[in-house]
Design a protein around this motif. Structure first.
Motif, PDB file in Angstrom:
ATOM      1  N   GLY A   1       6.411  24.413  -8.847  1.00 32.00           N
ATOM      2  CA  GLY A   1       5.585  24.816  -9.976  1.00 32.00           C
ATOM      3  C   GLY A   1       5.001  26.200  -9.784  1.00 32.00           C
ATOM      4  O   GLY A   1       4.996  27.027 -10.697  1.00 32.00           O
TER       5      GLY A   1
ATOM      6  N   ALA B   1       4.774   6.386   4.732  1.00 33.24           N
ATOM      7  CA  ALA B   1       4.563   6.587   3.298  1.00 33.24           C
ATOM      8  C   ALA B   1       3.721   7.838   3.057  1.00 33.24           C
ATOM      9  O   ALA B   1       3.967   8.612   2.116  1.00 33.24           O
TER      10      ALA B   1
ATOM     11  N   VAL C   1       6.680  15.081  -1.074  1.00 34.39           N
ATOM     12  CA  VAL C   1       6.917  15.116  -2.528  1.00 34.39           C
ATOM     13  C   VAL C   1       5.915  16.049  -3.210  1.00 34.39           C
ATOM     14  O   VAL C   1       6.268  16.900  -4.024  1.00 34.39           O
TER      15      VAL C   1
ATOM     16  N   LEU D   1       2.105  12.020  -9.792  1.00 33.96           N
ATOM     17  CA  LEU D   1       1.358  13.284  -9.696  1.00 33.96           C
ATOM     18  C   LEU D   1       2.328  14.448  -9.603  1.00 33.96           C
ATOM     19  O   LEU D   1       2.143  15.490 -10.230  1.00 33.96           O
ATOM     20  N   GLY D   2       3.405  14.283  -8.831  1.00 34.64           N
ATOM     21  CA  GLY D   2       4.411  15.339  -8.710  1.00 34.64           C
ATOM     22  C   GLY D   2       5.062  15.648 -10.045  1.00 34.64           C
ATOM     23  O   GLY D   2       5.262  16.808 -10.404  1.00 34.64           O
TER      24      GLY D   2
ATOM     25  N   ALA E   1       7.189  33.651 -14.221  1.00 41.31           N
ATOM     26  CA  ALA E   1       6.744  33.957 -15.584  1.00 41.31           C
ATOM     27  C   ALA E   1       5.755  35.120 -15.569  1.00 41.31           C
ATOM     28  O   ALA E   1       5.827  36.018 -16.419  1.00 41.31           O
TER      29      ALA E   1
ATOM     30  N   GLN F   1       7.604  28.838 -10.417  1.00 37.35           N
ATOM     31  CA  GLN F   1       7.890  28.987 -11.841  1.00 37.35           C
ATOM     32  C   GLN F   1       6.832  29.851 -12.522  1.00 37.35           C
ATOM     33  O   GLN F   1       7.135  30.756 -13.304  1.00 37.35           O
ATOM     34  N   VAL F   2       5.557  29.562 -12.198  1.00 38.51           N
ATOM     35  CA  VAL F   2       4.464  30.324 -12.806  1.00 38.51           C
ATOM     36  C   VAL F   2       4.509  31.768 -12.320  1.00 38.51           C
ATOM     37  O   VAL F   2       4.277  32.710 -13.080  1.00 38.51           O
TER      38      VAL F   2
ATOM     39  N   VAL G   1       1.895   9.207  -6.032  1.00 42.15           N
ATOM     40  CA  VAL G   1       2.206  10.592  -5.685  1.00 42.15           C
ATOM     41  C   VAL G   1       3.402  11.101  -6.482  1.00 42.15           C
ATOM     42  O   VAL G   1       3.432  12.252  -6.918  1.00 42.15           O
ATOM     43  N   ASN G   2       4.380  10.247  -6.713  1.00 40.12           N
ATOM     44  CA  ASN G   2       5.522  10.625  -7.563  1.00 40.12           C
ATOM     45  C   ASN G   2       5.065  11.008  -8.958  1.00 40.12           C
ATOM     46  O   ASN G   2       5.496  12.021  -9.516  1.00 40.12           O
TER      47      ASN G   2
ATOM     48  N   MET H   1       1.121   4.014  -2.978  1.00 40.91           N
ATOM     49  CA  MET H   1       0.804   5.407  -2.682  1.00 40.91           C
ATOM     50  C   MET H   1       1.945   6.337  -3.102  1.00 40.91           C
ATOM     51  O   MET H   1       1.732   7.339  -3.774  1.00 40.91           O
ATOM     52  N   THR H   2       3.187   5.989  -2.729  1.00 39.70           N
ATOM     53  CA  THR H   2       4.299   6.880  -3.094  1.00 39.70           C
ATOM     54  C   THR H   2       4.499   6.875  -4.610  1.00 39.70           C
ATOM     55  O   THR H   2       4.850   7.912  -5.188  1.00 39.70           O
TER      56      THR H   2
ATOM     57  N   SER I   1       3.374  22.920 -14.776  1.00 40.41           N
ATOM     58  CA  SER I   1       3.832  24.278 -14.477  1.00 40.41           C
ATOM     59  C   SER I   1       4.873  24.735 -15.479  1.00 40.41           C
ATOM     60  O   SER I   1       4.942  25.925 -15.796  1.00 40.41           O
ATOM     61  N   ASP I   2       5.671  23.804 -16.037  1.00 41.66           N
ATOM     62  CA  ASP I   2       6.584  24.171 -17.125  1.00 41.66           C
ATOM     63  C   ASP I   2       5.791  24.727 -18.293  1.00 41.66           C
ATOM     64  O   ASP I   2       6.116  25.775 -18.845  1.00 41.66           O
TER      65      ASP I   2
ATOM     66  N   LEU J   1       2.580  17.533 -12.199  1.00 43.52           N
ATOM     67  CA  LEU J   1       2.488  18.919 -11.729  1.00 43.52           C
ATOM     68  C   LEU J   1       3.654  19.743 -12.258  1.00 43.52           C
ATOM     69  O   LEU J   1       3.492  20.877 -12.714  1.00 43.52           O
TER      70      LEU J   1
ATOM     71  N   ALA K   1       6.805  19.597  -5.236  1.00 41.06           N
ATOM     72  CA  ALA K   1       6.459  19.745  -6.655  1.00 41.06           C
ATOM     73  C   ALA K   1       5.505  20.916  -6.837  1.00 41.06           C
ATOM     74  O   ALA K   1       5.674  21.737  -7.739  1.00 41.06           O
TER      75      ALA K   1
ATOM     76  N   SER L   1       4.809  11.124   0.907  1.00 39.47           N
ATOM     77  CA  SER L   1       3.989  11.599  -0.222  1.00 39.47           C
ATOM     78  C   SER L   1       3.664  13.071  -0.086  1.00 39.47           C
ATOM     79  O   SER L   1       3.754  13.827  -1.052  1.00 39.47           O
TER      80      SER L   1
ATOM     81  N   VAL M   1       0.851  -1.209   0.000  1.00 42.24           N
ATOM     82  CA  VAL M   1       0.000   0.000   0.000  1.00 42.24           C
ATOM     83  C   VAL M   1       0.873   1.240   0.000  1.00 42.24           C
ATOM     84  O   VAL M   1       0.665   2.184  -0.772  1.00 42.24           O
ATOM     85  N   ALA M   2       1.893   1.221   0.851  1.00 46.67           N
ATOM     86  CA  ALA M   2       2.784   2.375   0.930  1.00 46.67           C
ATOM     87  C   ALA M   2       3.495   2.594  -0.395  1.00 46.67           C
ATOM     88  O   ALA M   2       3.624   3.733  -0.864  1.00 46.67           O
TER      89      ALA M   2
ATOM     90  N   VAL N   1       2.675  25.917 -18.376  1.00 45.40           N
ATOM     91  CA  VAL N   1       1.969  27.156 -18.059  1.00 45.40           C
ATOM     92  C   VAL N   1       2.932  28.336 -18.043  1.00 45.40           C
ATOM     93  O   VAL N   1       2.647  29.399 -18.600  1.00 45.40           O
ATOM     94  N   SER N   2       4.109  28.152 -17.466  1.00 44.30           N
ATOM     95  CA  SER N   2       5.040  29.284 -17.403  1.00 44.30           C
ATOM     96  C   SER N   2       5.552  29.625 -18.802  1.00 44.30           C
ATOM     97  O   SER N   2       5.752  30.801 -19.116  1.00 44.30           O
TER      98      SER N   2
END
Lengths: 149, 155
Positions: B30, B15, B22, A33-34, B37, B33-34, A30-31, A26-27, A41-42, A37, B26, B19, A22-23, A44-45
């Motif tokens: 982000g 965990a 992290v 998702l990070g 800009a 950065q925005v 999340v990685n 989950m990580t 943002s790259d 993200l 992130a 999470s 499970v752990a 968008v900027s």
């Protein structure tokens, strides 16, 4: 400590394994998702930094060549980052219709840096005499020019 | 039974904390950065607001074998402009080369452009000499690096 039976030991190991998986899931999620993200943002900027201006003179005859059916637009990079001048990255709409046959060339440098100008030639574009409207979109920056042929 | 519940809970909590760490890094990177800009965009907009140029003179010298067009443009705003990033269109055609470009500073007139100064400070006058056969009337379009344009029509 009293000695434990093997069934208890098996159950213990099993529960630890479940918790670990499970752990791990989950990580992992999340990685991902990070990273997403970060990429978002790259993008968008970059879009925020992109800005162009159409510097063509709308009242001149150099804009539209009737004989060659070519529309020539001059685009200046007024943003804060370098833009990609490939024809695939520049979208042109004339009177609302997307035009595919475009070629681009940077006319005052090697790359489309801030301050440089790109010439956009839209070939095989026949325009009747009257009012027209061209829209150029580069990396999210949208500019409109209205002219008469 | 008892210890495995604690151990499993501890693993899942650890965990969860990792999470959150992290995701927060992130997300914050982000956001920064925005924000950078957006700041650059606002800065550009302010520069454009403070830019003003005025074409004070257009002289068409048709007596030479190849004609000359001499332009005089004044930086009337408070933004320092770049000579190399200033574009000139004569009758809609982009001008790629100039015979001479000079900027008149407080200390006199200095050459400008490639091989000279690139700075066109507020209040200074930029003189451009272009060799080209032109037919009157001449539509002059001068564009600065901020996108602010000045136009003049000369007979």
């Amino acid at each position: 400590m009293a000695s434990v039976s093997s069934e208890t030991l098996i159950l213990f190991i099993a529960s630890i394994l479940v918790a670990a998986s499970v752990a791990g899931t989950m990580t992992d999620g999340v990685n991902r998702l990070g990273n997403a993200l970060s990429d978002m943002s790259d993008d968008v900027s970059e879009e925020i930094r992109s800005d162009i201006e159409i510097i063509s003179d709308p009242s001149s005859d150099a804009l539209y060549d009737q004989n060659n059916a070519t529309l020539t637009l001059l685009l200046k990079n007024t943003g804060s980052s370098r833009l990609n001048p490939d024809p695939g990255n520049v979208d042109l709409l004339v009177d609302g219709t997307y035009h595919e046959n475009v070629s681009t060339a940077v006319i005052d440098g090697e790359t489309w840096q801030v301050g440089n100008v790109v010439r956009l030639d839209a070939e095989s574009l026949s325009l009747a005499s009257g009012d027209h409207r061209a829209v150029v979109i580069v990396d999210g920056a949208r500019e409109v020019i209205r002219f008469r042929t | 039974m008892g210890f495995s519940v604690s151990a499993a809970t501890a693993i899942v909590f650890i965990a969860a904390f990792v999470s959150v760490g992290v995701l927060y890094s992130a997300g914050y990177a982000g956001f920064e950065q925005v924000e950078a800009a957006t700041d650059a965009k606002h800065e550009n907009a302010l520069q454009a607001q403070n830019t003003a140029i005025n074409i004070t003179d257009v002289v068409h010298d048709a007596d030479q074998p190849v004609e000359y067009v001499n332009l005089t443009v004044v930086n009337q705003g408070s933004t320092t402009l770049s000579v190399n990033a200033t574009d000139v269109l004569l009758n809609g055609t982009y001008q790629k080369s100039y015979v001479t470009r000079t900027v008149s500073t407080g200390d006199g007139t200095v050459p400008a452009g490639s091989g000279g100064t690139d700075l066109w400070l507020p209040g200074e006058t930029l003189r451009l000499s272009i060799q080209r056969n032109m037919s009157a009337p001449i539509h002059v379009y001068v564009v600065t690096e901020t996108g602010v344009t000045a136009t003049e029509v000369s007979a």
